[in-house]
Design an enzyme around this catalytic site. Structure first.
Site, PDB file in Angstrom:
ATOM      1  N   SER B  47      -7.363  42.000 -14.410  1.00 49.09           N
ATOM      2  CA  SER B  47      -6.982  42.314 -13.028  1.00 49.09           C
ATOM      3  C   SER B  47      -6.010  43.496 -12.985  1.00 49.09           C
ATOM      4  O   SER B  47      -5.845  44.128 -11.945  1.00 49.09           O
ATOM      5  CB  SER B  47      -6.328  41.090 -12.379  1.00 49.09           C
ATOM      6  OG  SER B  47      -5.220  40.659 -13.147  1.00 49.09           O
ATOM      7  N   HIS B  48      -5.359  43.800 -14.110  1.00 52.55           N
ATOM      8  CA  HIS B  48      -4.428  44.922 -14.176  1.00 52.55           C
ATOM      9  C   HIS B  48      -5.037  46.124 -14.903  1.00 52.55           C
ATOM     10  O   HIS B  48      -4.338  47.083 -15.221  1.00 52.55           O
ATOM     11  CB  HIS B  48      -3.126  44.495 -14.856  1.00 52.55           C
ATOM     12  CG  HIS B  48      -2.308  43.560 -14.019  1.00 52.55           C
ATOM     13  ND1 HIS B  48      -2.772  42.326 -13.612  1.00 52.55           N
ATOM     14  CD2 HIS B  48      -1.078  43.684 -13.466  1.00 52.55           C
ATOM     15  CE1 HIS B  48      -1.842  41.732 -12.882  1.00 52.55           C
ATOM     16  NE2 HIS B  48      -0.814  42.524 -12.780  1.00 52.55           N
ATOM     17  N   ASP B 188      -5.334  34.769  -8.958  1.00 48.58           N
ATOM     18  CA  ASP B 188      -5.963  33.457  -9.136  1.00 48.58           C
ATOM     19  C   ASP B 188      -6.147  32.750  -7.790  1.00 48.58           C
ATOM     20  O   ASP B 188      -7.131  32.035  -7.583  1.00 48.58           O
ATOM     21  CB  ASP B 188      -5.133  32.591 -10.085  1.00 48.58           C
ATOM     22  CG  ASP B 188      -5.203  33.085 -11.520  1.00 48.58           C
ATOM     23  OD1 ASP B 188      -6.171  33.808 -11.852  1.00 48.58           O
ATOM     24  OD2 ASP B 188      -4.299  32.776 -12.301  1.00 48.58           O
ATOM     25  N   LYS B 231      14.022  25.627 -11.798  1.00 43.63           N
ATOM     26  CA  LYS B 231      14.261  26.442 -13.001  1.00 43.63           C
ATOM     27  C   LYS B 231      13.560  27.801 -12.894  1.00 43.63           C
ATOM     28  O   LYS B 231      14.116  28.834 -13.254  1.00 43.63           O
ATOM     29  CB  LYS B 231      13.827  25.686 -14.259  1.00 43.63           C
ATOM     30  CG  LYS B 231      14.686  24.444 -14.516  1.00 43.63           C
ATOM     31  CD  LYS B 231      14.454  23.835 -15.896  1.00 43.63           C
ATOM     32  CE  LYS B 231      15.387  22.643 -16.087  1.00 43.63           C
ATOM     33  NZ  LYS B 231      15.329  22.073 -17.452  1.00 43.63           N
ATOM     34  N   ARG B 303      -0.254  26.994 -29.056  1.00 43.69           N
ATOM     35  CA  ARG B 303      -0.357  28.314 -29.671  1.00 43.69           C
ATOM     36  C   ARG B 303       0.848  29.157 -29.300  1.00 43.69           C
ATOM     37  O   ARG B 303       1.552  28.895 -28.335  1.00 43.69           O
ATOM     38  CB  ARG B 303      -1.665  29.002 -29.302  1.00 43.69           C
ATOM     39  CG  ARG B 303      -1.832  29.279 -27.847  1.00 43.69           C
ATOM     40  CD  ARG B 303      -3.210  29.912 -27.614  1.00 43.69           C
ATOM     41  NE  ARG B 303      -3.357  30.245 -26.208  1.00 43.69           N
ATOM     42  CZ  ARG B 303      -4.525  30.582 -25.654  1.00 43.69           C
ATOM     43  NH1 ARG B 303      -5.617  30.617 -26.374  1.00 43.69           N
ATOM     44  NH2 ARG B 303      -4.570  30.892 -24.384  1.00 43.69           N
ATOM     45  N   ASP B 307      -0.420  34.862 -27.836  1.00 41.83           N
ATOM     46  CA  ASP B 307      -1.361  35.111 -28.928  1.00 41.83           C
ATOM     47  C   ASP B 307      -2.820  35.005 -28.496  1.00 41.83           C
ATOM     48  O   ASP B 307      -3.703  35.553 -29.177  1.00 41.83           O
ATOM     49  CB  ASP B 307      -1.101  34.165 -30.106  1.00 41.83           C
ATOM     50  CG  ASP B 307      -0.113  34.756 -31.103  1.00 41.83           C
ATOM     51  OD1 ASP B 307       0.505  35.796 -30.772  1.00 41.83           O
ATOM     52  OD2 ASP B 307       0.046  34.189 -32.197  1.00 41.83           O
ATOM     53  N   ARG B 309      -4.112  36.561 -26.305  1.00 42.71           N
ATOM     54  CA  ARG B 309      -4.561  37.923 -26.001  1.00 42.71           C
ATOM     55  C   ARG B 309      -5.021  38.681 -27.246  1.00 42.71           C
ATOM     56  O   ARG B 309      -5.751  39.674 -27.139  1.00 42.71           O
ATOM     57  CB  ARG B 309      -3.457  38.697 -25.304  1.00 42.71           C
ATOM     58  CG  ARG B 309      -2.945  38.005 -24.046  1.00 42.71           C
ATOM     59  CD  ARG B 309      -2.600  38.967 -22.941  1.00 42.71           C
ATOM     60  NE  ARG B 309      -2.236  38.274 -21.715  1.00 42.71           N
ATOM     61  CZ  ARG B 309      -3.097  37.881 -20.778  1.00 42.71           C
ATOM     62  NH1 ARG B 309      -4.388  38.129 -20.912  1.00 42.71           N
ATOM     63  NH2 ARG B 309      -2.694  37.247 -19.702  1.00 42.71           N
TER      64      ARG B 309
END
Lengths: 335, 335
Positions: B47-48, B188, B231, B303, B307, B309
């Protein structure tokens, strides 16, 4: 009905100072640690106030932490104050070198104080607020005991890994927030267990790494999960790297406290990062912070992060704090 | 069935460079921005990538952003590189001063690059990974368009406020994570709306500030909520203060893009903070990072943040990327 006593904040500090002195801390260091206890009683969370004193005592009396340990500063580069905390509590290093850190941040624009071979079981706001009270922005990262599983994991990797942020506020005390990387606090789980309540969903795993909402699981090999799913895990990883790997302290994975009888504190690491807002943003900095605060206050039920503690502070300064008599008995036997 | 074309990464970069040049960016700057597009196509989020090019074009052609704007550096203090981005995109400032920033961080141990009067609508990992690839830790904070309500609030206060973290990894590409302060991404939500799916609970409010799971609400005055409740809001506040107030850039509350026809980017601010792990932790730094990675991998389904990506990157480098033909048509008309 439980017996209670009301103590003024000066009484809290004097009591804590006496206990720390009896544990072997020097007079100055006992005063520094007593100040962290008083601040937690005043601002909350009170689980980190007088209630935490037995944990300090246990770490010291077991020989795990050294109340006579003297911090040592090295400064190989201008912006990085690097301290060996002498196996003492980190507040002692921070108080000793706070003025140096602030001076470095003012001179360079940014500076860090990293501490290793040191312990930290206090709330972070007591460390970070004095820096913002002098007009500087501070971020703080603390390595802690091994409790947190990664998101979608089944075994512990991280500490509860708190971080904190403080920023000066025009015409008022600093904005200060601190938070653990876990979805819930251990103390809240223990409270839920004692009251027969369930833990929230997605907050803990049992010893086998399976999801559970039974808070008692945490006492039998269970573990915490990060807040906000994979995003909170990303924060936990960052805290662990900054507070332990960067400082030369111990990762939660390396910390030996769980294997050391009486040890109640991680021998971890802490990073304080300070930025001076003077500069490009300087002229407008206070105006922009005030604009943010103004847009949060009166916006539904929103409030500025950490500001709930200021109301509590005002009440404690006015009325003192109510302390359980059984806890006071226990503390009087400590010191 | 939709028509598609497969492009190699060099083709993606060349296409993007040609479009940026046709929009009026100089050759070097067009190459810098094309690199950010290629990196998003390669690593995600797509999307970017090419899909974002029309937004750059709209911001430029409306006169909102200046493709000929030249960054200007001031360095009033050694650790703070302060840039006026010339109303151009922030990547141009970052590429121009990256070596200065790295040199400052190596010399002082810590340094920052702050940018104001600048735009940023790319993924952050493209900016931050090259710094970690040189052995340094980086944190990045970006001020963005007004979308986010505070936790328990009913009106927007913050941008989507992404932050990113990068850390060198022994024997591999850097650990890099980036994340928005919102619970869900706008893209999304738009996808969910187009597919008739509900939004997650506690992720958005409607225009009146009431909770909803209808993703279409976001197109009619609705707003995003922070990840992880209070938070995530604390993180959003920190990002806003560091990326806008500290840099002298615009808060989301001040940004005029929503009132400017064609403007698709906030004229906000960006902060890059760099730490050199050489020092106290230096000898053991890589060993500790490796220990963390080892404890995450193979731990249930956990994971290392970001990662995922890297697998995508390997596939894109091998196979190129599949691009919708209608998007390619649209892009070819742009440049």
């Amino acid at each position: 009905m439980a017996q209670t006593a009301t103590l003024g904040l000066a009484d809290v500090q004097a009591l804590a100072r006496r206990i720390f002195a009896s544990l072997g801390f020097g007079a100055v260091d006992a005063g520094i640690l007593a100040d962290t206890i008083m601040r937690a009683e005043r601002d909350g969370p009170r689980s980190h106030g007088l209630f935490m004193l037995p944990a300090y005592a246990s770490s010291v009396r077991s020989g795990w932490a050294d109340p006579r340990g003297v911090p040592n500063l090295e400064r190989p580069r201008p912006g990085r104050l690097e301290v060996d905390g002498g196996n003492n509590f980190a507040q002692i290093s921070m108080a000793r070198y706070r003025d140096d850190l602030i001076a470095a941040a003012r001179e360079l624009g940014v500076a860090t104080l990293s501490i290793r071979n040191s312990h930290h079981i206090a709330a972070l706001r007591g460390d970070i607020e004095p820096i913002a009270a002098q007009g500087l922005i501070a971020l703080m990262f603390v390595a802690s005991r091994l409790w947190l599983a990664p998101w979608r994991g089944r075994r512990r990797v991280f500490g509860t890994n708190p971080m904190a942020f403080a920023c000066p506020r025009p015409d008022g005390p600093p904005i200060v927030w601190d938070m653990a990387s876990s979805a819930v606090a251990l103390t809240d789980l223990r409270l839920a267990a004692s009251q027969g309540h369930a833990a929230p969903a997605d907050a803990i795993l049992d010893a086998q790494g399976n999801p559970t909402t039974d808070p008692r699981a945490i006492e039998s090999g269970g573990m915490l999960l990060p807040f906000g799913g994979h995003k909170g895990m990303a924060v936990a990883l960052m805290v662990e790297i900054l507070a332990a790997a960067l400082t030369g302290g111990n990762l939660a994975l390396e910390d030996q406290s769980a294997k050391t009888p009486g040890a109640m504190s991680a021998r971890g690491g802490q990073l304080m990062l300070v930025l001076d807002p003077a500069g490009a943003g300087g002229a407008s900095f206070g105006r922009r912070v005030a604009m943010l605060i103004g847009a949060i206050e009166g916006n539904g039920e929103a409030r500025v992060p950490g500001d709930g503690r200021l109301a509590r502070r005002a009440a404690a300064e006015r009325d003192g704090v109510t302390v359980d008599a059984a806890l006071l008995d226990r503390l009087n036997k400590l010191g």
